[in-house]
Design a protein around this motif. Structure first.
Motif, PDB file in Angstrom:
ATOM      1  N   GLY A 292      79.225 -33.783  17.883  1.00  0.00           N
ATOM      2  CA  GLY A 292      79.391 -32.368  17.639  1.00  0.00           C
ATOM      3  C   GLY A 292      79.026 -31.936  16.238  1.00  0.00           C
ATOM      4  N   ARG A 293      78.859 -32.887  15.330  1.00  0.00           N
ATOM      5  CA  ARG A 293      78.506 -32.572  13.948  1.00  0.00           C
ATOM      6  C   ARG A 293      77.108 -33.064  13.575  1.00  0.00           C
ATOM      7  NH1 ARG A 293      81.137 -34.895   9.970  1.00  0.00           N
ATOM      8  NH2 ARG A 293      81.808 -36.738  11.167  1.00  0.00           N
ATOM      9  N   PHE A 294      76.692 -34.184  14.147  1.00  0.00           N
ATOM     10  CA  PHE A 294      75.398 -34.786  13.825  1.00  0.00           C
ATOM     11  C   PHE A 294      74.432 -34.588  14.981  1.00  0.00           C
ATOM     12  CE2 PHE A 294      76.893 -38.335  10.693  1.00  0.00           C
ATOM     13  CZ  PHE A 294      77.584 -37.389   9.958  1.00  0.00           C
ATOM     14  N   THR A 295      73.157 -34.471  14.652  1.00  0.00           N
ATOM     15  CA  THR A 295      72.113 -34.335  15.655  1.00  0.00           C
ATOM     16  C   THR A 295      70.941 -35.231  15.285  1.00  0.00           C
ATOM     17  OG1 THR A 295      72.721 -32.026  16.098  1.00  0.00           O
ATOM     18  CG2 THR A 295      70.569 -32.777  16.880  1.00  0.00           C
ATOM     19  N   ILE A 296      70.538 -36.088  16.211  1.00  0.00           N
ATOM     20  CA  ILE A 296      69.383 -36.944  16.002  1.00  0.00           C
ATOM     21  C   ILE A 296      68.182 -36.336  16.725  1.00  0.00           C
ATOM     22  CG2 ILE A 296      69.864 -38.435  17.993  1.00  0.00           C
ATOM     23  CD1 ILE A 296      68.849 -40.801  16.323  1.00  0.00           C
ATOM     24  N   SER A 297      67.024 -36.435  16.111  1.00  0.00           N
ATOM     25  CA  SER A 297      65.803 -35.923  16.710  1.00  0.00           C
ATOM     26  C   SER A 297      64.620 -36.731  16.208  1.00  0.00           C
ATOM     27  CB  SER A 297      65.615 -34.431  16.391  1.00  0.00           C
ATOM     28  OG  SER A 297      65.483 -34.227  14.995  1.00  0.00           O
ATOM     29  N   ARG A 298      63.490 -36.557  16.874  1.00  0.00           N
ATOM     30  CA  ARG A 298      62.294 -37.274  16.437  1.00  0.00           C
ATOM     31  C   ARG A 298      61.087 -36.354  16.480  1.00  0.00           C
ATOM     32  NH1 ARG A 298      62.348 -42.319  19.921  1.00  0.00           N
ATOM     33  NH2 ARG A 298      60.514 -42.886  18.654  1.00  0.00           N
ATOM     34  N   ASP A 299      60.185 -36.580  15.558  1.00  0.00           N
ATOM     35  CA  ASP A 299      58.932 -35.858  15.491  1.00  0.00           C
ATOM     36  C   ASP A 299      57.836 -36.904  15.494  1.00  0.00           C
ATOM     37  OD1 ASP A 299      56.614 -34.457  14.817  1.00  0.00           O
ATOM     38  OD2 ASP A 299      57.678 -33.072  13.515  1.00  0.00           O
ATOM     39  N   ASN A 300      57.263 -37.139  16.658  1.00  0.00           N
ATOM     40  CA  ASN A 300      56.250 -38.182  16.769  1.00  0.00           C
ATOM     41  C   ASN A 300      55.007 -37.867  15.945  1.00  0.00           C
ATOM     42  OD1 ASN A 300      57.833 -39.760  18.453  1.00  0.00           O
ATOM     43  ND2 ASN A 300      56.941 -38.944  20.335  1.00  0.00           N
ATOM     44  N   GLY A 301      54.700 -36.583  15.801  1.00  0.00           N
ATOM     45  CA  GLY A 301      53.562 -36.206  14.987  1.00  0.00           C
ATOM     46  C   GLY A 301      53.726 -36.617  13.537  1.00  0.00           C
ATOM     47  N   GLU A 302      54.964 -36.563  13.043  1.00  0.00           N
ATOM     48  CA  GLU A 302      55.255 -36.971  11.675  1.00  0.00           C
ATOM     49  C   GLU A 302      55.685 -38.427  11.596  1.00  0.00           C
ATOM     50  OE1 GLU A 302      54.064 -33.462  10.097  1.00  0.00           O
ATOM     51  OE2 GLU A 302      54.750 -35.218   8.979  1.00  0.00           O
ATOM     52  N   ASN A 303      55.795 -39.086  12.752  1.00  0.00           N
ATOM     53  CA  ASN A 303      56.225 -40.481  12.798  1.00  0.00           C
ATOM     54  C   ASN A 303      57.571 -40.656  12.099  1.00  0.00           C
ATOM     55  OD1 ASN A 303      55.536 -42.983  13.930  1.00  0.00           O
ATOM     56  ND2 ASN A 303      54.670 -43.753  12.014  1.00  0.00           N
ATOM     57  N   THR A 304      58.471 -39.730  12.365  1.00  0.00           N
ATOM     58  CA  THR A 304      59.740 -39.659  11.662  1.00  0.00           C
ATOM     59  C   THR A 304      60.868 -39.323  12.624  1.00  0.00           C
ATOM     60  OG1 THR A 304      58.650 -38.943   9.620  1.00  0.00           O
ATOM     61  CG2 THR A 304      61.005 -38.522   9.798  1.00  0.00           C
ATOM     62  N   VAL A 305      62.010 -39.942  12.403  1.00  0.00           N
ATOM     63  CA  VAL A 305      63.249 -39.607  13.101  1.00  0.00           C
ATOM     64  C   VAL A 305      64.203 -38.998  12.085  1.00  0.00           C
ATOM     65  CG1 VAL A 305      65.264 -40.536  14.303  1.00  0.00           C
ATOM     66  CG2 VAL A 305      62.978 -41.317  14.918  1.00  0.00           C
ATOM     67  N   TYR A 306      64.926 -37.970  12.507  1.00  0.00           N
ATOM     68  CA  TYR A 306      65.832 -37.254  11.628  1.00  0.00           C
ATOM     69  C   TYR A 306      67.272 -37.384  12.099  1.00  0.00           C
ATOM     70  CZ  TYR A 306      61.479 -35.007  10.223  1.00  0.00           C
ATOM     71  OH  TYR A 306      60.202 -34.763   9.782  1.00  0.00           O
ATOM     72  N   LEU A 307      68.173 -37.251  11.161  1.00  0.00           N
ATOM     73  CA  LEU A 307      69.589 -37.143  11.459  1.00  0.00           C
ATOM     74  C   LEU A 307      70.138 -35.950  10.691  1.00  0.00           C
ATOM     75  CD1 LEU A 307      71.997 -38.471  12.974  1.00  0.00           C
ATOM     76  CD2 LEU A 307      72.557 -39.599  10.803  1.00  0.00           C
ATOM     77  N   ARG A 308      70.380 -34.864  11.406  1.00  0.00           N
ATOM     78  CA  ARG A 308      70.986 -33.684  10.809  1.00  0.00           C
ATOM     79  C   ARG A 308      72.494 -33.854  10.822  1.00  0.00           C
ATOM     80  NH1 ARG A 308      69.855 -29.744   7.426  1.00  0.00           N
ATOM     81  NH2 ARG A 308      67.899 -29.310   8.544  1.00  0.00           N
ATOM     82  N   MET A 309      73.097 -33.741   9.669  1.00  0.00           N
ATOM     83  CA  MET A 309      74.521 -33.938   9.512  1.00  0.00           C
ATOM     84  C   MET A 309      75.148 -32.644   9.020  1.00  0.00           C
ATOM     85  SD  MET A 309      74.576 -37.757   7.821  1.00  0.00           S
ATOM     86  CE  MET A 309      73.939 -37.158   6.257  1.00  0.00           C
ATOM     87  N   ASN A 310      76.003 -32.070   9.838  1.00  0.00           N
ATOM     88  CA  ASN A 310      76.714 -30.841   9.503  1.00  0.00           C
ATOM     89  C   ASN A 310      78.202 -31.114   9.370  1.00  0.00           C
ATOM     90  OD1 ASN A 310      74.336 -29.268   9.675  1.00  0.00           O
ATOM     91  ND2 ASN A 310      74.611 -28.989  11.887  1.00  0.00           N
ATOM     92  N   SER A 311      78.887 -30.182   8.741  1.00  0.00           N
ATOM     93  CA  SER A 311      80.338 -30.277   8.581  1.00  0.00           C
ATOM     94  C   SER A 311      80.751 -31.636   8.044  1.00  0.00           C
ATOM     95  CB  SER A 311      81.041 -29.976   9.912  1.00  0.00           C
ATOM     96  OG  SER A 311      80.690 -28.699  10.401  1.00  0.00           O
ATOM     97  N   LEU A 312      80.097 -32.064   7.003  1.00  0.00           N
ATOM     98  CA  LEU A 312      80.330 -33.401   6.470  1.00  0.00           C
ATOM     99  C   LEU A 312      81.741 -33.542   5.915  1.00  0.00           C
ATOM    100  CD1 LEU A 312      76.867 -33.976   4.854  1.00  0.00           C
ATOM    101  CD2 LEU A 312      77.933 -35.478   6.548  1.00  0.00           C
ATOM    102  N   GLU A 313      82.274 -34.722   6.104  1.00  0.00           N
ATOM    103  CA  GLU A 313      83.619 -35.063   5.672  1.00  0.00           C
ATOM    104  C   GLU A 313      83.566 -36.241   4.715  1.00  0.00           C
ATOM    105  OE1 GLU A 313      85.321 -33.954  10.154  1.00  0.00           O
ATOM    106  OE2 GLU A 313      85.399 -36.014   9.395  1.00  0.00           O
ATOM    107  N   ALA A 314      84.642 -36.420   3.974  1.00  0.00           N
ATOM    108  CA  ALA A 314      84.697 -37.529   3.029  1.00  0.00           C
ATOM    109  C   ALA A 314      84.488 -38.866   3.727  1.00  0.00           C
ATOM    110  CB  ALA A 314      86.022 -37.516   2.280  1.00  0.00           C
TER     111      ALA A 314
END
Length: 126
Positions: free
Chosen positions: A66-88
């Protein structure tokens, strides 16, 4: 050289957001399942998220769901991890890893992930 390179870490305040990148060089991510892992000082490695190569199904640890989202962009040859509502408790070194299997089953164990990046530090603190 075949490698994964993580970037995007840094210092962020609680409630803030970061987007981590996992860039592949020397090979294409099209044929790899990618997992994100993290390890805090004095603690064991923890599986965070995974994205499959067959249908782009995604999986998340309960602690980040519910806070993190993984995605991939094959054109950029990159995988991302979007991290929201970060906690200690999210403070850790974050690693991405790749395996030549189509599914994320039991990814949290790290089994069959043969290629690992060097890690990027995420520090959540006020």
């Amino acid at each position: 050289q075949v490698q994964l390179v993580e970037s995007g870490g840094g210092l962020v305040q609680p409630g803030g957001s970061l987007r981590l990148s996992c860039a592949a060089s020397g090979f294409t991510l099209d044929y790899y399942t990618i997992g994100w892992f993290r390890q805090a000082p004095g603690k064991e490695r923890e599986g965070v998220s995974c994205i499959s190569i067959i249908d782009r199904s995604t999986y998340y640890a309960d602690s980040v769901k519910g806070r993190f989202t993984i995605s991939r962009d094959n054109g950029e040859n990159t995988v991302y991890l979007r991290m929201n509502s970060l906690e200690a408790d999210d403070t850790a070194v974050y690693y991405c890893a790749a395996k030549k299997y189509y599914r994320c089953s039991a990814y949290e164990t790290g089994t069959d992930f043969a290629l690992w990046g060097q890690g990027t530090q995420v520090t959540v603190s006020s």
